[in-house]
Design a protein around this motif. Structure first.
Motif, mmCIF file in Angstrom:
data_model
loop_
_atom_site.group_PDB
_atom_site.id
_atom_site.type_symbol
_atom_site.label_atom_id
_atom_site.label_comp_id
_atom_site.label_asym_id
_atom_site.label_seq_id
_atom_site.Cartn_x
_atom_site.Cartn_y
_atom_site.Cartn_z
ATOM 1 N N UNK A 9 -0.331 7.617 9.832
ATOM 2 C CA UNK A 9 0.548 8.282 10.785
ATOM 3 C C UNK A 9 -0.093 8.373 12.155
ATOM 4 N N UNK A 10 0.698 8.074 13.180
ATOM 5 C CA UNK A 10 0.270 8.153 14.580
ATOM 6 C C UNK A 10 0.987 9.335 15.222
ATOM 7 N N UNK A 11 0.228 10.351 15.577
ATOM 8 C CA UNK A 11 0.781 11.509 16.278
ATOM 9 C C UNK A 11 0.237 11.556 17.698
ATOM 10 N N UNK A 12 0.849 12.386 18.533
ATOM 11 C CA UNK A 12 0.449 12.460 19.936
ATOM 12 C C UNK A 12 0.193 13.882 20.373
ATOM 13 N N UNK A 13 -0.643 14.040 21.378
ATOM 14 C CA UNK A 13 -0.895 15.378 21.912
ATOM 15 C C UNK A 13 0.286 15.874 22.736
ATOM 16 N N UNK A 14 1.121 14.938 23.212
ATOM 17 C CA UNK A 14 2.298 15.284 24.026
ATOM 18 C C UNK A 14 3.396 14.271 23.731
ATOM 19 N N UNK A 15 4.597 14.561 24.185
ATOM 20 C CA UNK A 15 5.628 13.527 24.211
ATOM 21 C C UNK A 15 5.195 12.438 25.178
ATOM 22 N N UNK A 135 5.334 7.032 12.957
ATOM 23 C CA UNK A 135 5.272 7.658 14.279
ATOM 24 C C UNK A 135 5.710 9.111 14.175
ATOM 25 N N UNK A 136 4.883 10.014 14.700
ATOM 26 C CA UNK A 136 5.271 11.413 14.793
ATOM 27 C C UNK A 136 6.232 11.644 15.939
ATOM 28 N N UNK A 166 -3.072 10.381 19.422
ATOM 29 C CA UNK A 166 -3.044 9.640 20.677
ATOM 30 C C UNK A 166 -2.880 10.608 21.841
ATOM 31 N N UNK A 167 -3.684 10.399 22.893
ATOM 32 C CA UNK A 167 -3.589 11.215 24.104
ATOM 33 C C UNK A 167 -3.527 10.310 25.325
ATOM 34 N N UNK A 168 -2.745 10.698 26.303
ATOM 35 C CA UNK A 168 -2.521 9.898 27.518
ATOM 36 C C UNK A 168 -3.449 10.389 28.622
#
Length: 482
Positions: A9-15, A135-136, A166-168
């Motif tokens: 699973x790939x999650x993100x710190x933000x949209x 994808x989260x 993942x973080x941008x």
């Protein structure tokens, strides 16, 4: 090659941290290596959607990820799709079909039922494929939504899969985003987070390395990859309208950025055309002069009609037509071109009747039945009958004399409308600009005669290969980590 994760699973710190593109890139990389891989997103909230081969509706990003994996999009790849029709309400689509219209509070209670649909789809994918890359949605740090969560850690905990975060870095504050997100997670959720991806980096990596070392010391988890900022990608947006680009061609196309705009990916081909200057006009912005005005799709046609009136669009469109300009209405935008839109059952909001723009002699009535179909045909307005292909997603039924002069012939039937003076074109067809022949024919009709054209399929494939090449270090790190 055997990929060592049956579900990752790939999650993100933000949209908009880059989850969608990371999943697409991993799907393309694994496909290259002969791994049977499928994308999956338990729950998606988006107004950009795609019609699947099995006659359902999923988020546009999952359709793109399916293409990356070399697959036909299927409803199991996005079992829950929420299409907002207001700030607190949305159409709930399960396994590709409309299930209900719910407000946010009711849907939160409904999530226990929705989770069963999610798990059924995930299980079916695991039976067919070697690996599922998930994808989260949004961020797992949204602790107000943790109860009954099916989109992020709630799903990961249920199926017991590892997570990468993942973080941008382009947003700023990337280390705070990662550390802060971990701090909001439970102990078991932190344990299943196996590492981080820093996305959209540009600059000297040596200057970043002290921060990477600090992050690994603080968290005890590795930075799996630092991915570069890639310019000029042609990838379907999950939801948000992309920022206005620098002025390009001389042919001006203007699109109102409706509050409930849907499937604005219809205009990606125009954005990529070297002779076209495409502009989305937001609330409060002046409406610029244009050669072509396009009214886009809408998830709330009557509500967006009121917004158009408040922004002064009807008068501007009339002036535009008096000076010989052309107008296209797509789906909800097509419905707006008629005399009225009725919604007796309140399918998109409060029941009632709204006067439309009165530019075509037709009326539209909203109904519970939703048309979901992939189509192909020819352009009726083009003497060469250029081929066109796309899909239909709509709930309204339109009737009236305007339909006697169609804009297209789709699968042998007349579709859409062309005004008697040839200035106004309306259609339910999404993706109408996506074939090279159709975009050339439509732009010729609108007044642009150009030798340039756009092949969206080729641009998309080239972009998928670019993001895959850039993401190779992440795949190598994941394999080494296992």
């Amino acid at each position: 090659m055997k990929f060592p994760y049956s579900t990752l699973m790939v999650q993100g710190t933000t949209s908009d941290a880059g989850k969608s593109t990371v999943v697409a890139a991993l799907c393309r990389l694994l496909k290259r290596r002969g791994v049977r891989v499928a994308p999956f997103k338990p729950q998606n909230m988006a107004l950009n959607s795609a019609v699947t081969a099995d006659g359902g509706e999923i988020g546009r990003a999952q359709a793109l990820q399916a293409i990356a994996a070399g697959l036909q999009p299927h409803t199991d790849m996005n079992p829950i799709l929420l299409k907002p029709s207001s700030d607190i309400g949305a159409q709930v689509i399960i396994h590709g079909k409309v299930r209900a219209q719910m407000n946010a509070r009711d849907y939160h209670q409904y999530k226990t039922v929705a989770m069963q649909a999610v798990l059924e789809s995930h299980d079916r994918l695991l039976e067919q494929y070697d690996s599922v890359v998930v994808e989260g949605a949004g961020s797992p740090a949204e602790i107000n939504l943790r109860d009954r969560d099916i989109a992020n850690m709630g799903f990961a905990e249920k199926v017991d899969c590892p997570v990468i975060l993942v973080a941008d870095i382009d947003r700023g504050g990337v280390f705070a985003h990662i550390v802060g997100t971990l701090a909001c997670l439970s102990e078991s959720e932190r344990k299943r987070t196996i590492g981080f991806v820093i996305n959209r980096f540009r600059g000297d990596i040596k200057l970043l390395e002290p921060g990477l070392d600090w992050l690994e010391q603080q968290t005890g988890k590795p930075v799996l990859a630092v991915l570069p900022y890639l310019h000029g990608l042609f990838l379907d947006a999950e939801d948000a309208v992309q920022p206005v680009q620098a002025e390009r061609g001389a042919f001006r196309v203007v699109v109102p950025s409706l509050p409930r705009i849907s499937n604005h990916t219809d205009f990606d081909a125009l954005r990529a055309h070297p002779d076209v200057d495409l502009r989305f006009v937001r609330q409060g912005e002046p409406i610029p002069p244009a050669d072509l005005i396009i009214l886009p799709g809408s998830k709330n046609t009557r509500g967006d009609l009121e917004w158009l009136r408040a922004q002064g669009w009807p008068a501007q469109i009339q002036r535009h037509l008096r000076y010989g300009g052309k107008v296209i209405g797509v789906c909800g935008g097509f419905q707006m071109l008629g005399r009225e839109v009725t919604d007796p059952l309140g399918m998109e909001g409060q029941a009632g009747v709204s006067p439309a723009l009165g530019l075509l002699d037709m009326r539209t009535e909203m109904s519970p039945d939703k048309r979901l179909v992939q189509v192909q045909g020819t352009c009726a307005f083009d003497h060469a009958q250029a081929p066109v292909a796309g899909y239909e997603i709509h709930m309204g039924v339109s009737t009236g004399s305007a339909l006697a002069r169609p804009a297209f012939f789709i699968d042998g039937r007349p579709e859409g409308a062309l005004s008697d003076d040839g200035q106004i074109l309306g259609t339910y067809l999404h993706g109408l600009f996506d074939t090279p022949q159709a975009i050339s024919a439509l732009l010729r009709w609108a007044g642009l005669h150009s030798d340039n054209t756009v092949d969206t399929s080729a641009l998309r494939e080239a972009s998928l290969d670019r993001i895959a090449d850039a993401t190779q270090p992440l795949l190598d790190a994941l394999i080494a980590l296992k």
